[in-house]
Design a protein around this motif. Sequence first.
Motif, short mmCIF file in Angstrom:
data_model
loop_
_atom_site.label_atom_id
_atom_site.label_comp_id
_atom_site.label_asym_id
_atom_site.label_seq_id
_atom_site.Cartn_x
_atom_site.Cartn_y
_atom_site.Cartn_z
N MET A 16 22.40 25.42 57.45
CA MET A 16 22.22 24.90 55.84
C MET A 16 23.68 26.61 55.47
SD MET A 16 20.30 23.84 52.05
CE MET A 16 21.02 24.99 51.63
N VAL A 17 24.67 25.53 55.14
CA VAL A 17 25.58 26.69 54.32
C VAL A 17 25.15 26.55 52.80
CG1 VAL A 17 27.87 26.66 53.50
CG2 VAL A 17 27.56 25.78 56.03
N ARG A 18 25.31 28.08 51.89
CA ARG A 18 24.59 28.11 51.00
C ARG A 18 26.11 28.21 49.79
NH1 ARG A 18 22.38 33.64 50.14
NH2 ARG A 18 24.15 35.10 51.50
N PRO A 19 25.89 27.65 48.71
CA PRO A 19 27.23 27.71 47.84
C PRO A 19 27.67 29.05 47.24
CG PRO A 19 24.82 27.07 46.91
CD PRO A 19 24.20 27.48 47.69
N LEU A 20 29.05 29.40 47.08
CA LEU A 20 29.81 30.61 47.11
C LEU A 20 30.53 30.46 45.80
CD1 LEU A 20 30.75 32.90 48.46
CD2 LEU A 20 32.80 32.28 49.63
N LEU A 21 30.24 31.56 45.01
CA LEU A 21 30.94 31.94 44.11
C LEU A 21 31.50 33.17 43.67
CD1 LEU A 21 31.17 31.32 40.79
CD2 LEU A 21 29.15 32.71 40.09
N VAL A 22 32.96 32.82 44.05
CA VAL A 22 34.00 33.90 43.91
C VAL A 22 34.75 33.76 42.74
CG1 VAL A 22 35.87 34.27 45.06
CG2 VAL A 22 34.27 33.43 46.31
N LYS A 23 34.59 35.60 42.46
CA LYS A 23 35.43 35.68 40.90
C LYS A 23 36.44 36.77 41.92
CE LYS A 23 35.20 36.79 36.07
NZ LYS A 23 34.09 37.62 35.14
N VAL A 24 37.60 36.33 40.89
CA VAL A 24 38.77 37.03 41.33
C VAL A 24 39.50 37.55 39.96
CG1 VAL A 24 41.39 36.86 42.61
CG2 VAL A 24 39.77 36.03 42.95
N THR A 25 39.69 38.99 39.87
CA THR A 25 38.94 39.70 38.72
C THR A 25 41.45 40.16 38.93
OG1 THR A 25 38.67 41.97 39.50
CG2 THR A 25 37.12 41.00 38.03
N CYS A 26 42.14 39.97 39.49
CA CYS A 26 43.20 40.99 39.21
C CYS A 26 44.12 39.75 40.34
CB CYS A 26 43.54 41.56 40.46
SG CYS A 26 42.59 41.64 41.64
N GLY A 27 45.45 39.99 39.99
CA GLY A 27 46.33 39.80 40.68
C GLY A 27 47.83 40.14 40.86
N ALA A 28 48.95 40.51 40.07
CA ALA A 28 49.99 40.89 40.62
C ALA A 28 49.47 42.83 40.38
CB ALA A 28 51.38 40.37 40.28
N ASP A 29 48.59 43.05 39.35
CA ASP A 29 48.59 44.38 39.96
C ASP A 29 47.83 44.86 40.53
OD1 ASP A 29 47.11 42.38 38.42
OD2 ASP A 29 45.04 43.77 37.06
N ASP A 30 47.56 43.97 41.78
CA ASP A 30 46.04 44.52 42.97
C ASP A 30 46.13 43.01 43.98
OD1 ASP A 30 44.62 45.16 44.61
OD2 ASP A 30 43.02 46.38 42.98
N PRO A 31 47.08 42.98 44.70
CA PRO A 31 47.81 41.98 45.18
C PRO A 31 46.43 42.37 46.47
CG PRO A 31 49.52 43.31 45.54
CD PRO A 31 48.46 43.37 43.92
N GLU A 32 46.00 42.98 46.63
CA GLU A 32 45.61 43.15 48.18
C GLU A 32 44.36 42.82 47.62
OE1 GLU A 32 46.62 45.46 51.57
OE2 GLU A 32 46.73 47.14 49.55
N ARG A 33 43.79 42.93 46.63
CA ARG A 33 42.47 43.15 46.17
C ARG A 33 42.18 40.77 46.09
NH1 ARG A 33 39.33 43.83 41.32
NH2 ARG A 33 41.23 44.85 40.99
#
Length: 120
Positions: A1-18
């Motif tokens: 069983m694959v469990r649910p994943l919650l991903v929060k991205v807190t940056c954009g062009a200010d930290d493109p690699e992350r």
Amino acid sequence: MVRPLLVKVTCGADDPERANQGFTVASLAVAAGAEVSLWLSGESVWAAVAGREDPFTLEHAASPRALVAAVRAAGTVTVCSQCAARRGITEADLDEGARIAGAAVFVEEALRADVQALVY
């Protein structure tokens, strides 16, 4: 069983690699069959605004908008309500299938049974 994943991205062009790492992980989890909820906050919100070009480019990386679209096709993409308000973004501005919601909804999703949460 694959469990649910919650991903929060807190940056954009200010930290493109992350930011790209978060978008990539979310899209690959969708491809693997996981139930994925991608939350965009800070500068990452621009990746879900309709009619915009990629908020950044990164060598050897997929398009941020394409990665977010892959999640939107089979999962959930949510833009932080406060982040949207600070940038003058409304639900009408978002790509089809994206939504705006606040911290209470994020906490509700994060506290679901078996959810794995990752923050980038």
